[in-house]
Design an enzyme around this catalytic site. Structure first.
Site, PDB file in Angstrom:
ATOM      1  N   HIS A  38       0.846  -1.213   0.000  1.00 29.79           N
ATOM      2  CA  HIS A  38       0.000   0.000   0.000  1.00 29.79           C
ATOM      3  C   HIS A  38       0.865   1.240   0.000  1.00 29.79           C
ATOM      4  O   HIS A  38       0.999   1.879   1.035  1.00 29.79           O
ATOM      5  CB  HIS A  38      -0.915  -0.007   1.229  1.00 29.79           C
ATOM      6  CG  HIS A  38      -2.082   0.913   1.110  1.00 29.79           C
ATOM      7  ND1 HIS A  38      -2.069   2.211   1.560  1.00 29.79           N
ATOM      8  CD2 HIS A  38      -3.315   0.727   0.588  1.00 29.79           C
ATOM      9  CE1 HIS A  38      -3.240   2.778   1.350  1.00 29.79           C
ATOM     10  NE2 HIS A  38      -4.018   1.882   0.754  1.00 29.79           N
ATOM     11  N   ILE A  97       1.713   4.848   1.556  1.00 27.58           N
ATOM     12  CA  ILE A  97       0.868   5.691   2.396  1.00 27.58           C
ATOM     13  C   ILE A  97       0.116   4.793   3.390  1.00 27.58           C
ATOM     14  O   ILE A  97      -0.223   3.649   3.071  1.00 27.58           O
ATOM     15  CB  ILE A  97      -0.128   6.560   1.591  1.00 27.58           C
ATOM     16  CG1 ILE A  97      -1.080   5.721   0.748  1.00 27.58           C
ATOM     17  CG2 ILE A  97       0.610   7.567   0.733  1.00 27.58           C
ATOM     18  CD1 ILE A  97      -2.170   6.530   0.050  1.00 27.58           C
ATOM     19  N   GLY A 132      -6.173   4.527   5.265  1.00 30.48           N
ATOM     20  CA  GLY A 132      -7.103   5.294   6.086  1.00 30.48           C
ATOM     21  C   GLY A 132      -7.747   4.455   7.174  1.00 30.48           C
ATOM     22  O   GLY A 132      -7.954   4.919   8.289  1.00 30.48           O
ATOM     23  N   VAL A 133      -8.051   3.207   6.853  1.00 26.68           N
ATOM     24  CA  VAL A 133      -8.692   2.338   7.835  1.00 26.68           C
ATOM     25  C   VAL A 133      -7.787   2.131   9.053  1.00 26.68           C
ATOM     26  O   VAL A 133      -8.264   2.002  10.179  1.00 26.68           O
ATOM     27  CB  VAL A 133      -9.130   1.000   7.194  1.00 26.68           C
ATOM     28  CG1 VAL A 133      -7.931   0.166   6.794  1.00 26.68           C
ATOM     29  CG2 VAL A 133     -10.066   0.238   8.099  1.00 26.68           C
ATOM     30  N   GLU A 157      -8.511   3.018  12.921  1.00 24.47           N
ATOM     31  CA  GLU A 157      -8.218   2.017  13.957  1.00 24.47           C
ATOM     32  C   GLU A 157      -7.334   2.606  15.052  1.00 24.47           C
ATOM     33  O   GLU A 157      -7.539   2.345  16.239  1.00 24.47           O
ATOM     34  CB  GLU A 157      -7.549   0.788  13.341  1.00 24.47           C
ATOM     35  CG  GLU A 157      -7.091  -0.261  14.342  1.00 24.47           C
ATOM     36  CD  GLU A 157      -8.207  -0.963  15.107  1.00 24.47           C
ATOM     37  OE1 GLU A 157      -7.923  -1.494  16.206  1.00 24.47           O
ATOM     38  OE2 GLU A 157      -9.350  -0.997  14.637  1.00 24.47           O
TER      39      GLU A 157
END
Length: 170
Positions: free
Chosen positions: A68, A74, A77-78, A82
């Protein structure tokens, strides 16, 4: 949800001083997460049942960066959401006397926004404020910043549930 509050019967001068920071070992004694999914490294501020500020140091060696994205790493977002939930969990689980028998699990995420990419080398400051607190559920507003700029914000809802009993080893 409705907010519940506690009042102390001790005068302010007699109220025990609450711990204001946590290192990684203290965090690990509260949260069940472990590498590679423990996403906060240090707690720098705590206001009991109100607010917490945690730090996440982003390293290129983290496994998500292999895919990723290989040419543009980067933080997903998840994982930022979290990290917000884990910071909130570190705040809330300190208030649960039998936390070894409980888990704090996600029940909802609202208004998640991702403003800027988080990349290896960044230090993410995660601030979480309690919006509503009940004995078995909580709603929190989290904001993650890098160098004072908002990179992620979300409202998260979590519930306290019984933890499955550990199986005895044979």
């Amino acid at each position: 949800m409705t907010e519940s509050t506690e009042t102390s019967t001790l005068p302010a001068a007699e109220t025990p001083e609450a711990k204001q920071t946590m290192d990684i070992l203290e965090i690990m004694s509260i949260l069940p997460h472990r590498y590679p999914f423990l996403l906060i490294d240090r707690v720098v501020e705590i206001e009991r049942k109100q607010r917490i500020v945690a730090i996440k140091n982003v390293s290129f060696n983290e496994p998500q960066f292999q895919g990723h994205f290989p040419d543009y790493p980067i933080m997903p977002g998840v994982l930022m959401v979290e990290a917000i939930a884990q910071a909130g969990g570190a705040l809330l689980l300190t208030e649960i006397p039998d936390r070894d028998n409980k888990l704090m699990v996600f029940t909802g995420i609202d208004s998640a926004k991702f403003r800027k990419p988080v990349v290896p080398g960044d230090q993410v400051r995660i601030e979480v404020k309690v919006l509503n607190w009940r004995s078995t559920a909580v709603r929190m507003q989290g904001t993650a910043t890098v160098d004072g700029k908002v990179v992620c914000e979300a409202t998260v809802m979590c519930a306290l549930v019984p933890r499955a009993a550990k199986k005895a080893e044979a």
